[in-house]
Design an enzyme around this catalytic site. Structure first.
Site, mmCIF file in Angstrom:
data_model
loop_
_atom_site.group_PDB
_atom_site.id
_atom_site.type_symbol
_atom_site.label_atom_id
_atom_site.label_comp_id
_atom_site.label_asym_id
_atom_site.label_seq_id
_atom_site.Cartn_x
_atom_site.Cartn_y
_atom_site.Cartn_z
ATOM 1 N N ASP A 336 0.921 -1.122 0.008
ATOM 2 C CA ASP A 336 -0.100 -0.048 -0.034
ATOM 3 C C ASP A 336 0.583 1.059 0.078
ATOM 4 O O ASP A 336 2.096 1.181 0.110
ATOM 5 C CB ASP A 336 -0.807 0.115 1.366
ATOM 6 C CG ASP A 336 -1.925 1.023 1.217
ATOM 7 O OD1 ASP A 336 -2.203 1.599 0.096
ATOM 8 O OD2 ASP A 336 -2.440 1.291 2.526
ATOM 9 N N GLU A 339 2.465 5.231 -3.650
ATOM 10 C CA GLU A 339 2.662 6.115 -4.845
ATOM 11 C C GLU A 339 3.993 7.182 -4.963
ATOM 12 O O GLU A 339 4.542 7.419 -6.128
ATOM 13 C CB GLU A 339 1.421 7.274 -4.726
ATOM 14 C CG GLU A 339 -0.008 6.530 -4.899
ATOM 15 C CD GLU A 339 -0.207 5.550 -3.698
ATOM 16 O OE1 GLU A 339 0.088 5.918 -2.707
ATOM 17 O OE2 GLU A 339 -0.962 4.562 -4.041
ATOM 18 N N ASP A 453 -9.037 3.424 -2.623
ATOM 19 C CA ASP A 453 -10.006 3.550 -1.444
ATOM 20 C C ASP A 453 -11.277 4.228 -2.247
ATOM 21 O O ASP A 453 -11.459 5.549 -2.390
ATOM 22 C CB ASP A 453 -9.542 4.978 -0.867
ATOM 23 C CG ASP A 453 -8.324 4.356 -0.060
ATOM 24 O OD1 ASP A 453 -8.136 2.995 0.133
ATOM 25 O OD2 ASP A 453 -7.582 4.938 0.419
HETATM 26 O O1 MIG Z 1 -4.056 6.173 4.444
HETATM 27 O O2 MIG Z 1 -3.864 1.112 5.815
HETATM 28 O O3 MIG Z 1 -6.032 2.009 0.147
HETATM 29 O O4 MIG Z 1 -6.956 -0.392 1.717
HETATM 30 O O5 MIG Z 1 -6.924 -0.127 4.310
HETATM 31 C C1 MIG Z 1 -4.963 4.913 4.435
HETATM 32 C C2 MIG Z 1 -5.072 1.672 5.759
HETATM 33 C C3 MIG Z 1 -4.050 3.747 4.196
HETATM 34 C C4 MIG Z 1 -4.945 2.795 2.289
HETATM 35 C C5 MIG Z 1 -5.468 1.741 1.567
HETATM 36 C C6 MIG Z 1 -6.706 1.016 2.299
HETATM 37 C C7 MIG Z 1 -6.114 0.805 3.676
HETATM 38 C C8 MIG Z 1 -5.598 1.831 4.398
HETATM 39 N N1 MIG Z 1 -4.639 2.610 3.804
#
Ligand code: MIG
Length: 746
Positions: A336, A339, A453
């Site tokens: 995650d 980016e 998201d």
């Molecule tokens: O700033 O880890 O897209 O699936 O549950 C949010 C918490 C960070 C973004 C991800 C989401 C995940 C969440 N993350």
């Protein structure tokens, strides 16, 4: 300290060169493009010749950018761009290819988490595709400013432009995939149902969620672990208090048929004594600012440093780190925030705090209103700010220093490459499960992606349906969105419909955000749970079909999910964006609006065997002639259509994908002439299938005068035994006549 690499700006127009590669593909090379890693062909063998012009495009060279212009005909649709908003036909909107963590996917947004600069121009008389291999920002104005102009502004002067000149859209994609590589194949268990939530706080919660699935008889193969499993959000750690004896917990869960999938974030917490931070500092692995000090941003762990994944030594270090979890039995991950997402940087926070101080000490109060509004706005814009991305540097293996902003779109790509290469070493020969949020073209070779998201909004179901198709075009065959929506509260009706859609997407994962209403299939009333249970069981009944078709699609470089216009001719089908083919035999037309008794469906060009499906074993099949129909589909049913002269294969659902051998197949076929299907089985977890270690059952049905000729050929390898003993056939012809037969195999 780094010597900053300075870009030479040519005084005169630079010449460019062209090489013909593959069957219908040409590459135009302008300047000296950055090696992104998107393609798999060795350009050393390309026979470049100087060129004056580019097919289809006008090229405008500006001081620091290149503009490509294409004049679109009125009839041309524009498909592609992988993960992005807008229609499936991208015409009429602007897009910004610059990976962006924006959790609010409203229609006007121009970028999501990934950059996939692959496009198909689909015209009446001609079609072609193109791919711009460039790692920085690109702006696509697709008939927004001017209806007939497609204008692409590339924020640099060095790029490779590939043009795929063939009118068959599936051929365009095939050429693109020959160039960028074969799609990733996850382990077979990935085709089950996955349950996620931010966050299940401890192992006891996960165990009780797992138990609920089993006691309610709802199949499930995976449960995710979001950021709270870590100790203080430190990547590659497990909080021993919340997850005591983690290794045995993983084993225990696996014994019950659940794989655990932990999240991995790239930001490394700055904390003395924390091994990853110390290693990164000692070896200079982090992205640096101009003065040579690590760039410091803030994410979940607080202040963090960001590994420089452009470098192979850093990737190796990172890739090996997954071992901390694979050693405990973990087989899949979820990358995650790559980016990379940055809440704010140490520098930007310092600047703003200084200004806030100055403001309150009365130094900047000529106009209090404006000054405070501007401070507020600046605060709001601190996340993922372009200034931050421009303020740090990365290094290539040959020692060249590049500004992160210029290679921004490669960050997630290289994080996943690090993981994939690492898995190669730490679990050799084994298939891994990997999801990423950010990616660049070519990442489909080694990772799957999810769509980030979304929200519990009906509108986002349609976004999901479209992106499934456009991501598949870009090679990301295994993909899906958060079923039920991530942000906001889902209601039962939305979740039931979304679960129906999710059942016919490769990644079928229910996920929701911290603080939102609980969203597991059993979190609502009993009736809703029954409906979702039916749907999830239906998903498992399609396991053999989906898995076989998926493997086949990868082998043939043909998307697993295809748009209707890729399968049928004519103008009418080009605007169908809310129905799609799931494998080659099945068209899915999900209901994605609230309070709908059904929906309109276009049935193109051949007859279709309609099935508004509820329970997998129940049949309400009906033959349709081509045309437009309103299909009744109450809340507990999803409209499916089997194409004329094809078949689907069902198996009995189970609690999890490898719970039992499949011993019986149920073929549902719609045949006016003939059809065939190949059932494929391998061990589901190793890469051996790449060397032919898999077994097949070839099923052929052809219509004779009064009955059908059915043949089943077993093509078995030594290592994989097909356990199917009998096949039930339900064969419909064009007159809605049902023919049944049962064949024993072994
Ligand atoms: O700033 O880890 O897209 O699936 O549950 C949010 C918490 C960070 C973004 C991800 C989401 C995940 C969440 N993350």
């Amino acid at each position: 300290m780094y010597n900053l690499y300075s870009v030479k700006i040519p005084e005169v127009e630079e010449l460019f060169k062209k090489a013909d590669i593959l069957n219908f593909t040409a590459v135009y090379r302008i300047g000296n493009p950055f090696k992104t890693g998107a393609t798999v062909l060795d350009d050393g063998g390309f026979d470049f010749k100087d060129q004056q012009s580019i097919q289809h495009f006008e090229l405008i060279q500006e001081k620091e950018s290149i503009i490509l212009k294409y004049k679109m005909n009125d009839d041309e649709r524009v498909f592609g761009l992988g993960e992005n908003l807008g229609g499936l036909n991208k015409r009429g909107k602007t897009y910004r290819l610059y990976a962006n963590d924006d959790p609010n996917h409203t229609p006007e947004k121009e970028s999501l988490y990934s950059s996939h600069p692959f496009v198909i121009i689909d015209g009446k008389d001609k079609s072609f595709g193109f791919f711009i291999d460039f790692p920085g920002e690109m702006l696509f104005d697709i008939g927004f400013s001017s209806y007939n102009i497609l204008e692409i502004k590339v924020s640099g002067r060095d790029l490779d432009l590939y043009i795929f000149d063939t009118s068959d859209k599936l051929d365009i994609i095939k050429q693109y995939l020959m160039l960028t590589g074969k799609p990733y194949v996850p382990p077979r268990w990935a085709f089950g149902f996955h349950q996620c939530r931010w966050s299940y706080p401890d192992s006891a919660t996960i165990a009780s969620i797992a138990d609920k699935f089993r006691t309610q008889g709802i199949p499930c193969d995976a449960i995710y672990m979001d950021i709270d499993y870590m100790k203080d959000y430190k990547v590659f750690t497990v909080d021993e208090e919340k997850f005591p004896q983690f290794g045995s917990f993983v084993k225990e869960m696996k014994g019950k048929g659940f794989r655990l999938v932990p999240i991995i974030d790239p930001g490394v917490k700055m904390q003395k004594g924390y091994d990853k931070f110390e290693e990164g500092m000692a070896n200079n692995y982090f992205c640096l600012e101009k003065d040579g000090k690590p760039f410091v941003g803030a994410v979940w762990p607080g202040l963090t440093c960001f590994p420089d994944f452009l470098r192979s030594d850093v990737r190796k270090w990172w890739g090996e780190s997954y071992k901390a979890l694979t050693e405990q039995g973990i087989e899949g991950f979820w990358n995650d925030m790559n980016e990379p997402a940055i809440f704010y940087s140490q520098n930007s926070m310092k600047k703003i705090l200084d200004d806030v101080k100055a403001f309150f000490s009365g130094q900047k109060i000529e106009d209090i209103g404006w000054a405070s509004a501007s401070l507020r706005d600046r605060m709001n814009k601190m996340s993922n700010s372009r200034d931050d991305y421009k303020s740090f540097y990365q290094k290539t293996d040959d020692g060249k220093v590049v500004c992160h902003d210029d290679v921004h779109n490669l960050y997630g790509f290289n994080m996943c490459r690090a993981a994939a290469d690492g898995f190669e070493d730490i679990m050799p020969g084994k298939r891994y499960f990997l999801l990423t949020r950010s990616s660049y073209s070519g990442a489909h070779r080694f990772t799957a992606t999810w769509m980030g998201d979304n929200m519990s909004w009906w509108e986002h179901m349609l976004v999901h349906i479209r992106m499934l198709q456009s991501l598949n075009m870009s090679g990301f065959f295994y993909t899906g969105a958060d079923v039920g929506g991530f942000g906001c509260n889902s209601d039962s009706q939305l979740l039931i419909r979304w679960t129906q859609l999710g059942a016919f997407t490769p990644l079928f994962r229910n996920h929701s955000a911290l603080g939102t209403r609980k969203q597991e299939p059993f979190s609502f009333d009993a009736r809703s749970m029954e409906y979702m249970k039916d749907t999830i069981r239906l998903r498992y009944a399609f396991l053999s079909y989906a898995y076989s078709e998926f493997i086949e699609s990868v082998e043939n470089l043909r998307p697993f999910i295809t748009s209707i216009s890729m399968n049928f001719e004519g103008e009418r089908v080009k605007d169908i964006e809310d129905q799609y083919m799931y494998g080659r035999s099945l068209m899915v037309a999900p209901v994605y609006t609230p309070n709908a008794a059904g929906r309109y469906v276009h049935l193109p060009q051949c007859r279709w065997l309609g099935w508004t499906a509820k329970k997998w074993e129940e049949r309400n099949l009906q033959v349709y002639e081509p045309g437009d129909y309103y299909i009744d589909s109450p809340i507990d049913r999803i409209p499916l259509f089997i194409k004329e002269n094809s078949m689907i294969v069902l198996n009995e659902p189970m609690e999890y994908t490898d719970q039992k051998d499949i011993t019986t197949l149920y073929v549902v076929a719609f045949i006016s002439k003939k059809a065939s299907f190949t059932y494929i089985l391998d061990d589901g977890i190793s890469k051996d299938y790449e060397d032919g270690v898999s077994s097949m059952l070839n099923i052929n049905i052809s219509k004779q005068d009064e009955s059908y000729e059915i043949t089943i050929d077993l093509d078995e390898c030594d290592e994989v035994a097909i356990k199917v003993q009998r096949v039930f056939f339900e064969i419909y012809d064009e007159y809605n006549e049902l023919y049944k037969e049962e064949i024993e195999i072994k």
